[in-house]
Design a protein around this motif. Structure first.
Motif, PDB file in Angstrom:
ATOM      1  N   HIS A 157       4.832   7.299   4.541  1.00 23.61           N
ATOM      2  CA  HIS A 157       5.503   6.695   3.382  1.00 23.61           C
ATOM      3  C   HIS A 157       5.199   5.199   3.299  1.00 23.61           C
ATOM      4  O   HIS A 157       4.913   4.675   2.215  1.00 23.61           O
ATOM      5  N   ARG A 158       5.253   4.532   4.454  1.00 24.01           N
ATOM      6  CA  ARG A 158       4.961   3.091   4.456  1.00 24.01           C
ATOM      7  C   ARG A 158       3.513   2.825   4.067  1.00 24.01           C
ATOM      8  O   ARG A 158       3.219   1.872   3.351  1.00 24.01           O
ATOM      9  N   GLU A 159       2.604   3.677   4.549  1.00 30.25           N
ATOM     10  CA  GLU A 159       1.195   3.482   4.215  1.00 30.25           C
ATOM     11  C   GLU A 159       0.975   3.672   2.709  1.00 30.25           C
ATOM     12  O   GLU A 159       0.231   2.914   2.081  1.00 30.25           O
ATOM     13  N   LEU A 160       1.630   4.698   2.143  1.00 24.74           N
ATOM     14  CA  LEU A 160       1.514   4.910   0.701  1.00 24.74           C
ATOM     15  C   LEU A 160       2.112   3.741  -0.076  1.00 24.74           C
ATOM     16  O   LEU A 160       1.549   3.304  -1.087  1.00 24.74           O
ATOM     17  N   GLU A 161       3.248   3.245   0.411  1.00 24.42           N
ATOM     18  CA  GLU A 161       3.877   2.108  -0.255  1.00 24.42           C
ATOM     19  C   GLU A 161       3.009   0.863  -0.141  1.00 24.42           C
ATOM     20  O   GLU A 161       2.842   0.106  -1.100  1.00 24.42           O
ATOM     21  N   ASN A 162       2.431   0.666   1.057  1.00 25.19           N
ATOM     22  CA  ASN A 162       1.535  -0.486   1.245  1.00 25.19           C
ATOM     23  C   ASN A 162       0.302  -0.362   0.368  1.00 25.19           C
ATOM     24  O   ASN A 162      -0.184  -1.360  -0.174  1.00 25.19           O
ATOM     25  N   GLU A 163      -0.197   0.881   0.230  1.00 25.32           N
ATOM     26  CA  GLU A 163      -1.362   1.091  -0.624  1.00 25.32           C
ATOM     27  C   GLU A 163      -1.015   0.788  -2.079  1.00 25.32           C
ATOM     28  O   GLU A 163      -1.810   0.210  -2.815  1.00 25.32           O
ATOM     29  N   ARG A 164       0.210   1.193  -2.485  1.00 25.65           N
ATOM     30  CA  ARG A 164       0.656   0.892  -3.853  1.00 25.65           C
ATOM     31  C   ARG A 164       0.751  -0.612  -4.073  1.00 25.65           C
ATOM     32  O   ARG A 164       0.307  -1.140  -5.101  1.00 25.65           O
ATOM     33  N   LEU A 165       1.308  -1.316  -3.069  1.00 27.00           N
ATOM     34  CA  LEU A 165       1.424  -2.767  -3.192  1.00 27.00           C
ATOM     35  C   LEU A 165       0.050  -3.422  -3.192  1.00 27.00           C
ATOM     36  O   LEU A 165      -0.188  -4.381  -3.933  1.00 27.00           O
ATOM     37  N   ARG A 166      -0.861  -2.888  -2.332  1.00 29.69           N
ATOM     38  CA  ARG A 166      -2.228  -3.432  -2.323  1.00 29.69           C
ATOM     39  C   ARG A 166      -2.896  -3.235  -3.675  1.00 29.69           C
ATOM     40  O   ARG A 166      -3.584  -4.128  -4.178  1.00 29.69           O
ATOM     41  N   THR A 167      -2.683  -2.046  -4.267  1.00 34.11           N
ATOM     42  CA  THR A 167      -3.268  -1.776  -5.582  1.00 34.11           C
ATOM     43  C   THR A 167      -2.714  -2.730  -6.629  1.00 34.11           C
ATOM     44  O   THR A 167      -3.448  -3.241  -7.480  1.00 34.11           O
ATOM     45  N   GLN A 168      -1.395  -2.964  -6.561  1.00 35.52           N
ATOM     46  CA  GLN A 168      -0.783  -3.917  -7.488  1.00 35.52           C
ATOM     47  C   GLN A 168      -1.388  -5.304  -7.310  1.00 35.52           C
ATOM     48  O   GLN A 168      -1.687  -5.994  -8.295  1.00 35.52           O
ATOM     49  N   LYS A 169      -1.546  -5.720  -6.039  1.00 36.21           N
ATOM     50  CA  LYS A 169      -2.115  -7.044  -5.779  1.00 36.21           C
ATOM     51  C   LYS A 169      -3.547  -7.124  -6.282  1.00 36.21           C
ATOM     52  O   LYS A 169      -3.954  -8.129  -6.868  1.00 36.21           O
ATOM     53  N   ILE A 170      -4.320  -6.044  -6.020  1.00 34.62           N
ATOM     54  CA  ILE A 170      -5.716  -6.032  -6.466  1.00 34.62           C
ATOM     55  C   ILE A 170      -5.778  -6.124  -7.991  1.00 34.62           C
ATOM     56  O   ILE A 170      -6.600  -6.851  -8.552  1.00 34.62           O
ATOM     57  N   ASN A 171      -4.899  -5.359  -8.666  1.00 37.92           N
ATOM     58  CA  ASN A 171      -4.885  -5.417 -10.128  1.00 37.92           C
ATOM     59  C   ASN A 171      -4.490  -6.807 -10.620  1.00 37.92           C
ATOM     60  O   ASN A 171      -5.060  -7.322 -11.585  1.00 37.92           O
ATOM     61  N   SER A 172      -3.507  -7.408  -9.947  1.00 38.13           N
ATOM     62  CA  SER A 172      -3.087  -8.758 -10.337  1.00 38.13           C
ATOM     63  C   SER A 172      -4.212  -9.756 -10.100  1.00 38.13           C
ATOM     64  O   SER A 172      -4.501 -10.609 -10.946  1.00 38.13           O
ATOM     65  N   ILE A 173      -4.839  -9.630  -8.922  1.00 40.35           N
ATOM     66  CA  ILE A 173      -5.971 -10.516  -8.623  1.00 40.35           C
ATOM     67  C   ILE A 173      -7.104 -10.272  -9.613  1.00 40.35           C
ATOM     68  O   ILE A 173      -7.776 -11.211 -10.058  1.00 40.35           O
TER      69      ILE A 173
END
Length: 559
Positions: A157-173
């Motif tokens: 669950h944490r890995e999926l959540e971290n991946e979601r946050l990473r995706t959000q950061k990548i999209n923002s970047i």
């Protein structure tokens, strides 16, 4: 009269004589039976409970009053791989990562307070093989002073959540990168165009300035970097190189000249004779060299010598274990060097030993080289400086592709060009470029203003001349952009000729401009020659025949 019988009295006496011991015995026997019954009931209940807990996905445990493990269910062994026998009697903290010891201690302390909150912190445990496992843990304080609790593995669950946050950061970047690249391209447009105008004016006076040509080449490389940045932002992956046979020696010489102009560092360039051409994307390899030379220079803040050598060597490329011929560029500095433990991480994204570094320079260089089927190697030790070697494959073709003529064919007659761009510098420099080419220029800031001027030019007796070509910025801040403007223009004049101009190099409109009604596309920054070429092409295209617009109308002129 007979005498009374004494049996009852004797029985009563016997009962009275035996009552204290007899009652104690009965009570003791009953107590034993009750305890046995309760124990049997507790044992069966506990066995039933343990059987149930053995099948649950959660870890259940109990800590004694010293907060040592008194019980764990078999799920502990399945999750953390420690045998139950190795766990009992040990503190729970023995199995928690050092960085989370304080979190566990705080959670236990919180649970023993009367005003505790029902929280379930995520704590990092370490399994028997040394792997981290994230557990969501809850405690319950028992009346006896012991603590019961359960833990749920939330690593996935944490890995999926971290991946979601990473995706959000990548999209923002990505959105930031796209906006940055667009604005930077506008700035490059002003610089490149003014340099190009200056060069052309100097050439007309037989004055040649090497610095101007060098600056123009640097702007060209900077433009390629912004295009790569745009690719990262739009598709989230590296831009694959477009390789051609090219001279690596010329590229290195140019990169060295640009990197160390005005620097305290003295570069020493050594080129072995007979260096063959290599397969490379010149702009991407220039970026690699720029990153490596900048790293070398920054490792010597007090100045020093950087040795650059180009030589032939055999190497095993990533795609093929067999050795093949290559050309190596070796950059050796006299800096502080890299510690062994850092050397293993220098190619990881965002890892940096610099106070103000971003950790992307070497990573970007590594992947560019790998996509070229090349090899990048780093040798370093503290106090001994660093040597970075980049090896690129030798080209099977040893002739550079023929270049197209530098100058396009001029437009046969002066044109009236209406420019629409919201950037004042770009609008101004575009006007200068067009005037240099002998054209008449009208300018506008947005779609509404552009449409008004074009409509005015169609009116009989208007002070504005008939407009031949428009150059429309694709995206306009605070106003209508190129798509809206062209749609409105085509409603009143299906034969309108418009070239789209944008700092978004990968926009679908630019990739397929004709399907949107444009007769050409310009990617900022562009030169006078490129502008002239697009105008020449625009004049040769019949929008009524070559676009998807209406085909049964002629260009109007309203009275």
């Amino acid at each position: 009269m007979s005498e009374p019988r004494d049996e009852p009295a004797s029985e009563a006496g016997r009962e009275g004589d035996a009552s204290p011991n007899r009652y104690d015995q009965l009570i003791s026997e009953n107590q034993f039976l009750l305890e046995k019954l309760h124990a049997e009931h507790d044992r069966r209940a506990r066995l039933k409970l343990e059987a149930m807990l053995a099948e649950t996905p959660a870890i259940h445990f109990e800590l004694d009053q010293q907060q040592r493990i008194a019980y764990v269910n078999p799920t502990w062994s399945r999750e953390l791989l420690h045998p139950v026998s190795d766990v009992l009697g040990r503190p729970l903290s023995d199995f928690v990562a050092p960085s989370h010891q304080a979190v566990l201690a705080a959670a236990l302390t919180e649970r023993t307070r009367e005003d505790h909150t029902d929280s379930a912190p995520d704590i990092c445990f370490i399994d028997r093989e040394g792997r981290p496992l994230w557990m969501s843990i809850r405690f319950r304080l028992n009346r006896s002073g012991t603590i019961s609790g359960n833990m749920q593995n939330v690593s996935v669950h944490r890995e999926l959540e971290n991946e979601r946050l990473r995706t959000q950061k990548i999209n923002s970047i990505g959105r930031f990168a796209a906006g940055f690249a667009h604005d930077f391209n506008n700035l490059l447009m002003a610089i490149t165009a003014n340099l190009d105008i200056t060069r052309r004016k100097l050439e007309s006076r037989d004055i040649l300035l090497e610095e101007v040509s060098l600056a123009l080449r640097a702007c060209g490389h900077a433009s390629q970097i912004t295009k790569q940045l745009m690719n990262y932002s739009s598709i989230g992956q590296e831009q694959l190189p477009v390789v051609t046979p090219a001279s690596i020696t010329e590229l290195v010489e140019e990169a060295v000249e640009i990197a160390f102009r005005g620097s305290q560092v003295q570069p020493i360039l050594s080129i072995d004779p007979g260096i063959p051409m290599v397969r490379m994307d010149g702009s991407q390899i220039h970026q690699v060299l720029n990153n490596l030379l900048l790293n070398a220079e920054q490792s010597m803040p007090e100045g020093g010598v950087i040795k650059i050598r180009i030589r032939e060597r055999y190497y095993a490329p990533p795609s093929n274990p067999n050795h093949q011929e290559g050309v190596a560029i070796e950059i050796r500095d006299q800096g502080v060097g890299i510690a062994k433990e850092d050397l293993e991480q220098v190619l990881e994204p965002y890892f940096t030993t610099k106070e103000m570094g971003n950790g992307l320079g070497l990573t970007t260089a590594y992947w560019i080289v790998k996509h070229h089927d090349g090899l990048m190697e780093i040798e370093s030790a503290p106090g001994s400086g660093t040597m970075v070697r980049v090896t690129l494959p030798v080209s099977e073709v040893q002739a550079a592709p023929a270049e197209s003529p530098a100058r396009s064919q001029p437009v046969h007659k002066p044109l009236t060009v209406l420019v629409m761009d919201d950037d004042d510098q770009v609008r101004s420099v575009l006007a200068s470029m067009l005037e240099l080419l002998g054209h008449r220029v009208l300018t506008s800031r947005n779609g509404e203003e552009c449409l008004a001027k074009y409509l005015d030019s169609l009116v009989e007796g208007s002070e504005l001349p008939s407009i031949d070509v428009l150059v429309l910025d694709l995206v306009v801040a605070g106003g209508r952009g190129g798509i809206w403007t062209l749609d409105r223009l085509r409603e009143v004049d299906p034969a309108v000729r418009a070239v789209v101009s944008t700092g978004f190099s990968k926009d679908p409109v630019v990739e397929d401009y004709a399907s949107h009604g444009f007769v050409g596309a310009l990617r900022k920054p562009y030169t006078v020659d490129e502008l002239q070429a697009r105008l020449s092409e625009a004049c040769e295209i019949d929008p009524l025949r070559d676009s998807r617009g209406p085909t049964d109308e002629t260009r109007p002129r309203h009275s």
